[in-house]
Design an enzyme around this catalytic site. Structure first.
Site, short mmCIF file in Angstrom:
data_model
loop_
_atom_site.label_atom_id
_atom_site.label_comp_id
_atom_site.label_asym_id
_atom_site.label_seq_id
_atom_site.Cartn_x
_atom_site.Cartn_y
_atom_site.Cartn_z
N ILE A 151 -53.00 -14.73 44.56
CA ILE A 151 -53.45 -13.75 45.57
C ILE A 151 -54.85 -13.24 45.21
O ILE A 151 -55.71 -13.05 46.09
CB ILE A 151 -52.45 -12.58 45.67
CG1 ILE A 151 -51.03 -13.10 45.92
CG2 ILE A 151 -52.86 -11.63 46.80
CD1 ILE A 151 -49.94 -12.04 45.81
N LEU B 80 -56.05 -15.83 31.96
CA LEU B 80 -55.71 -17.23 32.28
C LEU B 80 -54.31 -17.62 31.82
O LEU B 80 -54.02 -18.79 31.61
CB LEU B 80 -56.76 -18.20 31.69
CG LEU B 80 -58.21 -17.96 32.16
CD1 LEU B 80 -59.14 -19.00 31.53
CD2 LEU B 80 -58.32 -18.05 33.69
N PHE C 44 -54.36 -6.98 40.13
CA PHE C 44 -53.35 -8.02 40.36
C PHE C 44 -52.65 -8.43 39.06
O PHE C 44 -51.56 -8.99 39.12
CB PHE C 44 -54.00 -9.30 40.92
CG PHE C 44 -54.60 -9.18 42.28
CD1 PHE C 44 -53.80 -9.18 43.41
CD2 PHE C 44 -55.97 -9.08 42.45
CE1 PHE C 44 -54.35 -9.09 44.68
CE2 PHE C 44 -56.54 -9.00 43.71
CZ PHE C 44 -55.72 -8.99 44.83
N SER D 79 -44.75 -4.47 45.39
CA SER D 79 -43.92 -5.52 45.97
C SER D 79 -42.80 -4.92 46.82
O SER D 79 -42.32 -3.81 46.54
CB SER D 79 -43.30 -6.33 44.83
OG SER D 79 -42.24 -7.11 45.30
N TYR E 6 -38.68 -7.13 36.34
CA TYR E 6 -39.97 -7.26 37.06
C TYR E 6 -40.09 -6.16 38.13
O TYR E 6 -41.09 -5.46 38.21
CB TYR E 6 -40.07 -8.65 37.71
CG TYR E 6 -41.14 -8.73 38.77
CD1 TYR E 6 -42.48 -8.76 38.42
CD2 TYR E 6 -40.81 -8.76 40.14
CE1 TYR E 6 -43.47 -8.82 39.40
CE2 TYR E 6 -41.78 -8.82 41.11
CZ TYR E 6 -43.12 -8.86 40.74
OH TYR E 6 -44.09 -8.91 41.71
N LYS F 202 -42.67 -2.60 38.75
CA LYS F 202 -43.42 -2.18 39.96
C LYS F 202 -43.06 -0.73 40.31
O LYS F 202 -43.94 0.06 40.66
CB LYS F 202 -43.12 -3.12 41.14
CG LYS F 202 -43.60 -4.55 40.95
CD LYS F 202 -45.11 -4.64 40.80
CE LYS F 202 -45.61 -6.07 40.67
NZ LYS F 202 -47.01 -6.15 40.24
N ASN G 230 -39.97 -21.44 41.33
CA ASN G 230 -38.85 -20.57 41.67
C ASN G 230 -38.88 -20.22 43.14
O ASN G 230 -37.84 -20.00 43.76
CB ASN G 230 -38.93 -19.25 40.89
CG ASN G 230 -38.80 -19.47 39.40
OD1 ASN G 230 -37.85 -20.09 38.96
ND2 ASN G 230 -39.77 -18.99 38.63
N ASN G 231 -40.08 -20.12 43.69
CA ASN G 231 -40.22 -19.63 45.07
C ASN G 231 -40.10 -20.76 46.08
O ASN G 231 -40.37 -21.92 45.77
CB ASN G 231 -41.56 -18.90 45.25
CG ASN G 231 -41.61 -17.64 44.42
OD1 ASN G 231 -42.40 -17.55 43.48
ND2 ASN G 231 -40.76 -16.68 44.71
#
Ligand code: NAD
Ligand code: UDP
Length: 332
Positions: free
Chosen positions: A12, A33, A80, A124, A149, A153, A198-199
């Site tokens: 993104i 990275l 991000f 998210s 996770y 958030k 996974n997505n």
């Protein structure tokens, strides 16, 4: 404006850097990275004709951040950087809490030192948790996650609310992304996860490319029209544009404000598969498997607040998303 972008070589982040550069902003990327490659910087130059400043550094590293802030004095930050794999976060929760929370705290401390008062944060839809009814609106309680996770958030959103309460000049825009898919039309930038994805969309693309034998659809017995899960997929370029609107909002407001970035429409797994096949003329073999642990049947946004207060709505279609995802993978 000089804008520091943490995680700017990621999926993104890189698309957002394109929009920022094309809008005339100076972009300073900080990325370790861990989940992206340095050649994204060259691709940004190829697409825009402009060169962002790039630092390979960890956002948890305050000393490194200080040097970067001292050199560039950014007016705003888009944050991000972070770890994002739900399953991995269940296996390695400490790693996720350490990385995502430390990075944000270091960043906020250095921003404070240098008087930088504007932050756009990648939150998210997962913050809505399992108990709210769809479509999700920003006024719903967003305090229960189903995995570490998601908890990071929720916690970071709370840290930002507390920080803006303590510093009335600070502005934090919490962007709650739904399901970004698609890729830049150049075919140079896209979602390219390491290992087996996974997505859903990266998985579909690899099946279409013959790199994986078939997709397993996780459950066809949900209370949805075709029995498969519904998600609010939006084009990553639309999502990237939302960050420019959020920066404008942050320049005019203080406090912490959350916005959903989604289309407002739920799309099923099979609708996405069939749209991909139709638009790209490639088969995507699939089998029906059991439900995936922790999956919700439905997740989509009420997207009115972003339209009203940011002037942002998603414009690209599901067909655009499928075409651009495939264009990226088949060129890779
Ligand atoms: P990504 O992994 O492609 O990008 C994240 C980038 O941050 C990577 O380039 C990685 O190398 C870098 N990074 C990670 N930890 C770092 C650290 N400590 N210091 C410096 N760089 C670090 O992920 P993405 O899909 O572009 O997601 C960006 C943000 O949006 C993440 O915070 C993610 O949680 C959030 N988000 C993503 C989605 C999604 O579906 N992709 C949905 C909701 C929210
Ligand atoms: N999904 C699937 N097979 C896969 C990956 C995902 O059927 O290999 C389904 C998943 O159950 C969900 C939808 O696709 O209904 C989107 O999943 P993804 O992991 O992309 O996003 P999330 O569930 O985190 O919103």
């Amino acid at each position: 404006m000089d804008i520091l972008v943490t995680g700017g070589t990621g999926y993104i982040g890189s698309h957002t850097c394109v929009e920022l550069l094309q809008a005339g902003h100076k972009v300073i990327i900080v990325d370790n990275l861990s989940n992206s490659r340095a050649d994204v910087v060259d691709k940004l130059r190829t697409i825009t004709g402009l060169t962002p400043v790039f630092y390979k550094a960890d956002v948890e590293n305050r000393a490194a951040l200080r040097e970067i802030f001292a050199a560039h004095r950014p007016e705003a930050v888009i944050h991000f950087a972070g770890l994002k794999a739900v399953g991995e976060s269940c296996r390695l929760p400490l790693k996720y809490y350490r990385c995502n929370l430390d990075a944000t705290l270091s960043l906020l401390e250095v921003m404070e030192e240098f008087g930088c008062k504007r932050l756009v944060f990648s939150s998210s839809a997962t913050v809505y948790g399992p108990d709210n009814p769809v479509p999700y609106t920003e006024s719903m309680p967003a305090r229960v996650a189903t995995n570490p996770y998601g908890w990071t958030k929720i916690m970071i959103e709370q840290i930002l609310r507390d920080h803006t309460a303590a510093d009335p000049a600070f502005s934090a825009v919490l962007l709650r992304y739904f399901n970004p898919i698609g890729a830049h039309t150049s075919g140079l930038l896209g979602d390219d996860p390491n290992g087996i994805p996974n997505n859903l969309m990266p998985y579909i693309s690899r099946v279409a490319a013959g790199k994986l034998p078939h997709l397993t659809v996780f459950g066809d017995d949900y209370p949805t029209p075709d029995g498969t899960g519904l998600r609010d997929y939006l084009h990553v370029v639309d999502l990237a544009k939302g960050h420019l609107k959020a920066l404008e909002y942050a320049a005019q407001h203080t406090g912490a404000e959350a916005f959903n970035l989604g289309t407002g429409r739920g799309v099923s797994v099979l609708e996405l598969v069939h749209t991909f096949e139709k638009v790209n003329g490639v088969p995507v073999p699939y089998v029906i498997g059991p439900r995936r642990d922790g999956d919700l049947a439905c997740c989509w946004a009420n997207a009115e607040k972003a339209a009203r207060l940011l002037g942002w709505t998603a414009e690209m279609t599901l067909e655009d998303m499928c075409r651009d995802s495939w264009n990226f993978v088949k060129n890779a």
